[in-house]
Design a protein around this motif. Sequence first.
Motif, PDB file in Angstrom:
ATOM      1  N   ILE A 156       0.257 -22.155 -44.029  1.00 33.90           N
ATOM      2  CA  ILE A 156      -0.495 -21.218 -44.912  1.00 33.90           C
ATOM      3  C   ILE A 156       0.206 -19.942 -45.165  1.00 33.90           C
ATOM      4  O   ILE A 156       0.002 -19.374 -46.199  1.00 33.90           O
ATOM      5  CB  ILE A 156      -1.846 -21.199 -44.368  1.00 33.90           C
ATOM      6  CG1 ILE A 156      -2.695 -22.531 -44.463  1.00 33.90           C
ATOM      7  CG2 ILE A 156      -2.884 -20.051 -44.971  1.00 33.90           C
ATOM      8  CD1 ILE A 156      -3.781 -22.479 -43.727  1.00 33.90           C
ATOM      9  N   SER A 157       0.542 -19.368 -44.161  1.00 36.66           N
ATOM     10  CA  SER A 157       1.352 -18.142 -44.126  1.00 36.66           C
ATOM     11  C   SER A 157       2.556 -18.348 -44.862  1.00 36.66           C
ATOM     12  O   SER A 157       2.834 -17.334 -45.642  1.00 36.66           O
ATOM     13  CB  SER A 157       1.928 -17.547 -42.727  1.00 36.66           C
ATOM     14  OG  SER A 157       0.511 -17.472 -41.999  1.00 36.66           O
ATOM     15  N   ASN A 158       3.371 -19.363 -44.865  1.00 35.67           N
ATOM     16  CA  ASN A 158       4.507 -19.580 -45.522  1.00 35.67           C
ATOM     17  C   ASN A 158       4.063 -19.682 -47.148  1.00 35.67           C
ATOM     18  O   ASN A 158       4.810 -19.207 -48.050  1.00 35.67           O
ATOM     19  CB  ASN A 158       5.393 -20.918 -45.226  1.00 35.67           C
ATOM     20  CG  ASN A 158       6.417 -21.043 -45.941  1.00 35.67           C
ATOM     21  OD1 ASN A 158       6.983 -22.334 -45.905  1.00 35.67           O
ATOM     22  ND2 ASN A 158       7.242 -20.155 -46.180  1.00 35.67           N
ATOM     23  N   LEU A 159       2.898 -20.227 -47.443  1.00 33.75           N
ATOM     24  CA  LEU A 159       2.474 -20.733 -48.808  1.00 33.75           C
ATOM     25  C   LEU A 159       2.004 -18.893 -49.359  1.00 33.75           C
ATOM     26  O   LEU A 159       2.344 -18.697 -50.473  1.00 33.75           O
ATOM     27  CB  LEU A 159       1.269 -21.589 -48.933  1.00 33.75           C
ATOM     28  CG  LEU A 159       0.733 -21.808 -50.399  1.00 33.75           C
ATOM     29  CD1 LEU A 159       1.816 -22.351 -51.027  1.00 33.75           C
ATOM     30  CD2 LEU A 159      -0.285 -22.652 -50.104  1.00 33.75           C
ATOM     31  N   SER A 160       1.370 -18.348 -48.634  1.00 35.73           N
ATOM     32  CA  SER A 160       0.901 -16.930 -48.878  1.00 35.73           C
ATOM     33  C   SER A 160       2.251 -16.016 -49.494  1.00 35.73           C
ATOM     34  O   SER A 160       2.056 -15.336 -50.362  1.00 35.73           O
ATOM     35  CB  SER A 160       0.096 -16.258 -47.645  1.00 35.73           C
ATOM     36  OG  SER A 160      -0.212 -15.122 -48.302  1.00 35.73           O
ATOM     37  N   GLU A 161       3.001 -16.057 -48.664  1.00 38.78           N
ATOM     38  CA  GLU A 161       4.497 -15.411 -48.901  1.00 38.78           C
ATOM     39  C   GLU A 161       5.173 -15.697 -50.063  1.00 38.78           C
ATOM     40  O   GLU A 161       5.673 -15.020 -50.793  1.00 38.78           O
ATOM     41  CB  GLU A 161       5.086 -15.211 -47.669  1.00 38.78           C
ATOM     42  CG  GLU A 161       4.565 -14.538 -46.361  1.00 38.78           C
ATOM     43  CD  GLU A 161       5.559 -14.159 -45.121  1.00 38.78           C
ATOM     44  OE1 GLU A 161       6.827 -14.275 -45.414  1.00 38.78           O
ATOM     45  OE2 GLU A 161       5.238 -13.653 -44.105  1.00 38.78           O
ATOM     46  N   ALA A 162       4.787 -17.190 -50.261  1.00 39.07           N
ATOM     47  CA  ALA A 162       5.677 -17.608 -51.395  1.00 39.07           C
ATOM     48  C   ALA A 162       4.766 -17.160 -52.688  1.00 39.07           C
ATOM     49  O   ALA A 162       5.649 -16.705 -53.639  1.00 39.07           O
ATOM     50  CB  ALA A 162       5.585 -19.446 -51.529  1.00 39.07           C
TER      51      ALA A 162
END
Length: 422
Positions: free
Chosen positions: A254-260
């Motif tokens: 989820i953090s990775n997706l948010s940063e994406a």
Amino acid sequence: MNNAHAKVDHLRGGHTLLVDERGDGQELLIAGTIRAQIAAGGAVVIVGPSINDALLEAMIESSQLVGRGSDIMVVNPAKPATSHTYNPVLHTAPAKVASHVLNFIADQEAEGIQNPLITGALLEAIVSSLQLLGVPYSFLDLGMFVMKPDAITALADHMTIEHPSSSELQALTQAIGAFHDTEGGLSSDLLKEQFSGLAGSMCMMGSGRAGEVFNSYKPDVVLHEALSAGKIIYLAIPYVGRGSAAANLRRIVISNLSEAMDRISALPCSIPALAVFTDAGGCNAPAIEQLLSAEKEPIMNVWVSAGSLDDLGRESLDLRETCISKARSIVFFKPASLKSVDLYLKFLPQEDANQEARDRLLVLSSSEFVAVSAGHPLHWGDARTAMTLSSVRGAPVILERPVRHYHAPLSGADKFTQTMPV
């Protein structure tokens, strides 16, 4: 645009919470929305603990029908032979990597971390240094770094040569100091005392079947690149460990997706991406709140599915409050009890929460729903109308093993840790 697609688009004006105590209608609506999103040329990302065959089939069939079969990317550690590679720690902020990775240790009060501040500081400093150097790394490397004094020392020496005046080197030097022995050298005993449980979890993620997917320096799926290119992605991210730590891998995702989303926010986006979480149990309130912000709606619409509001509350009261307060639309399918009917009525606009609505909720079929959406009138619909994109079924689809990008030895963090990336 036909009426079926119009009904789906009515719900796609922003983030959506789906509540279905039986599950059938919710699955139909998600599948229909995915089909409409793919037909419109938009990006899709599904996140769940395992592959839902019906949703994967909807992705594949609708992609092939509109000539987008090459856009499909499936990350499935349960079946690495047909999985694309994905490294969720490679493009995530160092502080977030450290925070989430620490939580891989289950039952921290009973075993593992003695001082989370110094362990977190060392992890963050290692990741910050590797990112500054442009050196790729994986879960396995992180597990090795925190157990091998020589690897940490080699990284610090390399940073001294390449970035002698950097704040990252200063932070790394300071973090290492907490693990010095009486003679001033790095103590393997102190590292083991703090990191043994963490190292085991990281090495598990970087070896075996999971390692075939996660232990890559050049992963197939880089979320910001994939979503910018309009890819159709299924991330089957399993629970790892037990207790509160079990869902932490998906919190990294989820953090990775948010940063994406932050990375592509400056790019033109005619069709917002669609992100679907098929199991709210993999979300915690701070992680999902990053995605459910109103600012991200022009870039990505997030759908979170849950069995019931009680289920959400059992996971976390904060999670339930976050989903309810941040979602632009809440969709209720057939209630399983009179108690649920009364609860759903509380979410309807005051002028609509009457006996007629109560009676209508009681006789909903498994595929029918009521949607409460900000800025829209109350909407009664049927998920089956979203499934009319095609009645033609093609040949059975076989997911082939993607081409693997094997790495030359010592091309990333393995030159410090002596790991074997895939």
